[in-house]
Design a protein around this motif. Structure first.
Motif, PDB file in Angstrom:
ATOM      1  N   LEU A   1     141.963 -54.174  30.315  1.00 55.98           N
ATOM      2  CA  LEU A   1     141.484 -53.369  29.181  1.00 55.98           C
ATOM      3  C   LEU A   1     139.999 -53.066  29.336  1.00 55.98           C
ATOM      4  CD1 LEU A   1     143.425 -55.150  26.285  1.00 55.98           C
ATOM      5  CD2 LEU A   1     143.903 -52.894  27.273  1.00 55.98           C
ATOM      6  N   ALA A   2     139.239 -54.041  29.824  1.00 57.61           N
ATOM      7  CA  ALA A   2     137.804 -53.818  30.044  1.00 57.61           C
ATOM      8  C   ALA A   2     137.598 -52.734  31.108  1.00 57.61           C
ATOM      9  CB  ALA A   2     137.119 -55.117  30.460  1.00 57.61           C
ATOM     10  N   LEU A   3     138.399 -52.783  32.167  1.00 56.38           N
ATOM     11  CA  LEU A   3     138.255 -51.792  33.240  1.00 56.38           C
ATOM     12  C   LEU A   3     138.595 -50.390  32.760  1.00 56.38           C
ATOM     13  CD1 LEU A   3     139.798 -53.674  36.312  1.00 56.38           C
ATOM     14  CD2 LEU A   3     137.392 -53.398  35.673  1.00 56.38           C
ATOM     15  N   MET A   4     139.420 -50.299  31.726  1.00 51.01           N
ATOM     16  CA  MET A   4     139.816 -48.985  31.222  1.00 51.01           C
ATOM     17  C   MET A   4     139.036 -48.596  29.974  1.00 51.01           C
ATOM     18  SD  MET A   4     143.924 -49.158  31.916  1.00 51.01           S
ATOM     19  CE  MET A   4     144.147 -50.532  30.823  1.00 51.01           C
ATOM     20  N   GLY A   5     138.053 -49.397  29.629  1.00 49.80           N
ATOM     21  CA  GLY A   5     137.238 -49.073  28.459  1.00 49.80           C
ATOM     22  C   GLY A   5     138.027 -49.096  27.169  1.00 49.80           C
ATOM     23  N   LEU A   6     139.040 -49.948  27.100  1.00 45.56           N
ATOM     24  CA  LEU A   6     139.932 -49.943  25.936  1.00 45.56           C
ATOM     25  C   LEU A   6     139.676 -51.096  24.967  1.00 45.56           C
ATOM     26  CD1 LEU A   6     143.356 -48.876  27.517  1.00 45.56           C
ATOM     27  CD2 LEU A   6     141.956 -47.589  25.890  1.00 45.56           C
ATOM     28  N   LEU A   7     138.675 -51.918  25.237  1.00 39.54           N
ATOM     29  CA  LEU A   7     138.390 -53.016  24.296  1.00 39.54           C
ATOM     30  C   LEU A   7     137.548 -52.478  23.144  1.00 39.54           C
ATOM     31  CD1 LEU A   7     137.656 -55.847  26.867  1.00 39.54           C
ATOM     32  CD2 LEU A   7     139.594 -55.751  25.292  1.00 39.54           C
ATOM     33  N   ASP A   8     137.879 -52.896  21.966  1.00 40.62           N
ATOM     34  CA  ASP A   8     137.184 -52.442  20.764  1.00 40.62           C
ATOM     35  C   ASP A   8     135.730 -52.944  20.784  1.00 40.62           C
ATOM     36  OD1 ASP A   8     136.167 -52.065  18.256  1.00 40.62           O
ATOM     37  OD2 ASP A   8     137.893 -52.896  17.183  1.00 40.62           O
ATOM     38  N   PRO A   9     134.762 -52.017  20.837  1.00 39.12           N
ATOM     39  CA  PRO A   9     133.360 -52.451  20.960  1.00 39.12           C
ATOM     40  C   PRO A   9     132.872 -53.252  19.750  1.00 39.12           C
ATOM     41  CG  PRO A   9     133.490 -50.072  20.609  1.00 39.12           C
ATOM     42  CD  PRO A   9     134.900 -50.557  20.811  1.00 39.12           C
ATOM     43  N   HIS A  10     133.560 -53.126  18.606  1.00 38.06           N
ATOM     44  CA  HIS A  10     133.146 -53.883  17.423  1.00 38.06           C
ATOM     45  C   HIS A  10     133.619 -55.330  17.470  1.00 38.06           C
ATOM     46  CE1 HIS A  10     131.721 -50.192  15.731  1.00 38.06           C
ATOM     47  NE2 HIS A  10     132.905 -49.635  15.894  1.00 38.06           N
ATOM     48  N   ARG A  11     134.603 -55.603  18.314  1.00 39.31           N
ATOM     49  CA  ARG A  11     135.184 -56.947  18.333  1.00 39.31           C
ATOM     50  C   ARG A  11     134.985 -57.668  19.662  1.00 39.31           C
ATOM     51  NH1 ARG A  11     141.069 -56.546  17.243  1.00 39.31           N
ATOM     52  NH2 ARG A  11     140.929 -58.723  16.633  1.00 39.31           N
ATOM     53  N   THR A  12     134.437 -56.957  20.632  1.00 37.05           N
ATOM     54  CA  THR A  12     134.285 -57.579  21.953  1.00 37.05           C
ATOM     55  C   THR A  12     132.911 -57.268  22.533  1.00 37.05           C
ATOM     56  OG1 THR A  12     135.302 -55.610  22.880  1.00 37.05           O
ATOM     57  CG2 THR A  12     136.712 -57.533  22.655  1.00 37.05           C
TER      58      THR A  12
ATOM     59  N   THR B   1     132.073 -59.896  32.398  1.00 38.15           N
ATOM     60  CA  THR B   1     132.293 -60.900  31.355  1.00 38.15           C
ATOM     61  C   THR B   1     132.800 -60.201  30.098  1.00 38.15           C
ATOM     62  OG1 THR B   1     130.023 -60.702  30.568  1.00 38.15           O
ATOM     63  CG2 THR B   1     130.459 -62.465  32.130  1.00 38.15           C
ATOM     64  N   VAL B   2     133.730 -60.846  29.423  1.00 37.96           N
ATOM     65  CA  VAL B   2     134.243 -60.335  28.148  1.00 37.96           C
ATOM     66  C   VAL B   2     134.326 -61.496  27.173  1.00 37.96           C
ATOM     67  CG1 VAL B   2     136.137 -59.207  26.927  1.00 37.96           C
ATOM     68  CG2 VAL B   2     135.696 -58.618  29.326  1.00 37.96           C
ATOM     69  N   SER B   3     133.778 -61.296  25.974  1.00 39.72           N
ATOM     70  CA  SER B   3     133.999 -62.288  24.919  1.00 39.72           C
ATOM     71  C   SER B   3     134.453 -61.575  23.655  1.00 39.72           C
ATOM     72  CB  SER B   3     132.723 -63.092  24.659  1.00 39.72           C
ATOM     73  OG  SER B   3     131.695 -62.231  24.235  1.00 39.72           O
ATOM     74  N   PHE B   4     135.284 -62.269  22.893  1.00 40.56           N
ATOM     75  CA  PHE B   4     135.747 -61.734  21.611  1.00 40.56           C
ATOM     76  C   PHE B   4     134.866 -62.296  20.510  1.00 40.56           C
ATOM     77  CE2 PHE B   4     139.564 -61.758  24.321  1.00 40.56           C
ATOM     78  CZ  PHE B   4     139.879 -60.421  24.262  1.00 40.56           C
ATOM     79  N   ASN B   5     134.596 -61.496  19.502  1.00 41.20           N
ATOM     80  CA  ASN B   5     133.794 -61.976  18.371  1.00 41.20           C
ATOM     81  C   ASN B   5     134.515 -63.096  17.638  1.00 41.20           C
ATOM     82  OD1 ASN B   5     132.101 -59.959  19.059  1.00 41.20           O
ATOM     83  ND2 ASN B   5     132.682 -58.604  17.369  1.00 41.20           N
ATOM     84  N   ALA B   6     133.742 -63.902  16.948  1.00 41.35           N
ATOM     85  CA  ALA B   6     134.316 -65.022  16.191  1.00 41.35           C
ATOM     86  C   ALA B   6     135.441 -64.551  15.268  1.00 41.35           C
ATOM     87  CB  ALA B   6     133.229 -65.712  15.386  1.00 41.35           C
ATOM     88  N   ALA B   7     135.211 -63.430  14.594  1.00 35.16           N
ATOM     89  CA  ALA B   7     136.183 -62.953  13.602  1.00 35.16           C
ATOM     90  C   ALA B   7     137.543 -62.655  14.235  1.00 35.16           C
ATOM     91  CB  ALA B   7     135.650 -61.700  12.922  1.00 35.16           C
ATOM     92  N   SER B   8     137.541 -62.237  15.500  1.00 38.47           N
ATOM     93  CA  SER B   8     138.804 -61.833  16.112  1.00 38.47           C
ATOM     94  C   SER B   8     139.381 -62.937  16.991  1.00 38.47           C
ATOM     95  CB  SER B   8     138.604 -60.569  16.947  1.00 38.47           C
ATOM     96  OG  SER B   8     137.759 -60.843  18.040  1.00 38.47           O
ATOM     97  N   SER B   9     138.700 -64.040  17.064  1.00 38.97           N
ATOM     98  CA  SER B   9     139.142 -65.074  17.998  1.00 38.97           C
ATOM     99  C   SER B   9     139.501 -66.356  17.271  1.00 38.97           C
ATOM    100  CB  SER B   9     138.032 -65.347  19.012  1.00 38.97           C
ATOM    101  OG  SER B   9     138.393 -66.411  19.849  1.00 38.97           O
ATOM    102  N   ALA B  10     140.654 -66.896  17.627  1.00 37.48           N
ATOM    103  CA  ALA B  10     141.068 -68.179  17.063  1.00 37.48           C
ATOM    104  C   ALA B  10     140.151 -69.285  17.581  1.00 37.48           C
ATOM    105  CB  ALA B  10     142.510 -68.476  17.448  1.00 37.48           C
TER     106      ALA B  10
END
Ligand SMILES: Nc1ncnc2c1ncn2[C@@H]1O[C@H](COP(=O)(O)OP(=O)(O)O)[C@@H](O)[C@H]1O
Ligand SMILES: [Mg+2]
Length: 347
Positions: free
Chosen positions: A58-69, A13-22
């Motif tokens: 991006l999740a599989l490659m560990g490339l999602l920003d941990p502060h925003r996702t 599962t992946v979710s984006f933080n409110a700040a980064s998501s429309a």
């Protein structure tokens, strides 16, 4: 395929933080996705734009920003290593090493002020400790392997001197420099014209046979998976909705969304069309309807489809997330009508 999978993903599962998501914060861009890829196998991950394919990669490659996702999974394992607990230093060894990656836009992925030779050389140094002459001759060998003519001349070129197809070959060479066991290719041919597209796909197929690497081929275009994929996983609004061996999928797709994707795919000789043929659009993560996410666009949808997310149920060696065959006897005949329509198109 049997044996231990090289990549084993369960319930990602992946979710984006409110700040980064429309859309609403915390909404799932990837919702419980499970995938396995065995050594030497090609899995195609397919779905319209906005389905969550790149987010998955991006999740599989560990490339999602941990502060925003927020990334979660029951299991996220590559070659026996638990990726969900990997420190960043280990990620850096893995990425571009055992896990190679290529993207849609080769120019953006290349450094404009470094020659292609230096960029491949850097990958060789980082992942295989090669320098000097050894790196130089291996670079030439890689350029040859990916079908770049006159490698001895091209090695000193800057990326802007090369065509789009040649740049993508350079990126493939860079990925191969790390001797990947898995290559993740996210829309690798989308930016290229049809002839070049076919050449790059053929190249990936050849390289896979030569190296035995596994391939995760991500694309919105079902038309290109036939020649490369062993299995196809179809994604819609962050969820896997059907997964089948490639021949079965093309002959007997069961999910109405997969059927529509197949019907909309560009056929050989036809002018390339876009997938907007399917009325409506993929909902953003915060706007996914309850129940089956495809129901609002599905001509077969009825009340049960809107009640709960259909459970995943197996179908031969694959599976499907749709209640239609179960509750609606008419769905079967509609499915057959669709299949016949498809065959007459294909003929
Ligand atoms: N960094 C981000 N922040 C907020 N939302 C995002 C971000 N990246 C992607 N999304 C949203 O997540 C959904 C899936 O996007 P993406 O994974 O790029 O889909 P695909 O690769 O299948 O086209 C889309 O609705 C997209 O707008
Ligand atoms: Mg994408």
């Amino acid at each position: 395929m049997s044996g231990t999978p090289l990549l084993d993903v369960d319930g990602l599962t992946v979710s984006f933080n409110a700040a980064s998501s429309a859309a609403r914060g915390g909404a799932l861009a990837v919702d419980g996705l499970s995938l396995t890829i065995h050594p030497g196998e090609t899995l195609a991950l397919v779905g319209e734009s906005g389905c969550g394919k790149s987010t998955t990669a991006l999740a599989l490659m560990g490339l999602l920003d941990p502060h925003r996702t927020r990334v979660g999974a029951n299991r996220l394992s590559f070659d026996g290593t638990d990726l969900s607990r990997l420190p960043e230093a280990s990620w850096r060894r893995l990425r571009g090493g055992s896990i190679g990656m290529i993207f849609q836009d080769p120019l953006a992925a290349l450094n404009p002020v470094r020659t292609v030779g230096r960029q491949i050389g850097e990958a060789l140094r980082l992942h295989r400790g090669l320098t000097g002459r050894a790196a130089h001759s291996e670079t030439l060998e890689l350029l040859r392997l990916v079908g770049i003519p006159e490698p001895a001349r091209r090695i000193d070129d800057y990326p802007h001197r090369l065509s789009g197809g040649m740049r993508q070959r350079v990126l493939i060479a860079m990925a191969l420099a790390g001797e990947p066991r898995l290559l993740i290719a996210d829309e690798p041919t989308t930016a290229l014209d049809v002839t070049i597209q076919a050449q790059i796909l053929a190249l990936l197929g050849n390289l896979q046979q030569q190296t035995g690497m596994a391939l995760l081929l991500i694309t919105h275009d079902l038309g290109i998976v036939g020649q490369l994929a062993h299995r196809v996983a179809v994604m819609y609004a962050g969820r896997k909705i059907e997964e089948r061996p490639v021949d079965e999928l093309f002959d007997d797709a069961r999910h109405p969304y997969t059927q529509r994707l197949l019907a909309a795919r560009p056929r050989r000789g036809a002018v390339r069309e876009r997938l907007t043929e399917i009325a409506g659009a993929v909902p953003a993560p915060g706007a996914v309807a309850s129940g089956c996410a495809f129901a609002p666009r599905c001509v077969f949808a009825h009340a049960a489809c809107r009640e709960a997310v259909p459970a995943w149920r197996s179908l031969g060696t694959g599976g499907i997330r749709c209640v239609l065959d179960e509750v609606d006897a008419n769905a079967e005949s509609s499915t057959i009508a669709h299949a016949n329509e498809r065959r007459s198109h294909a003929a």
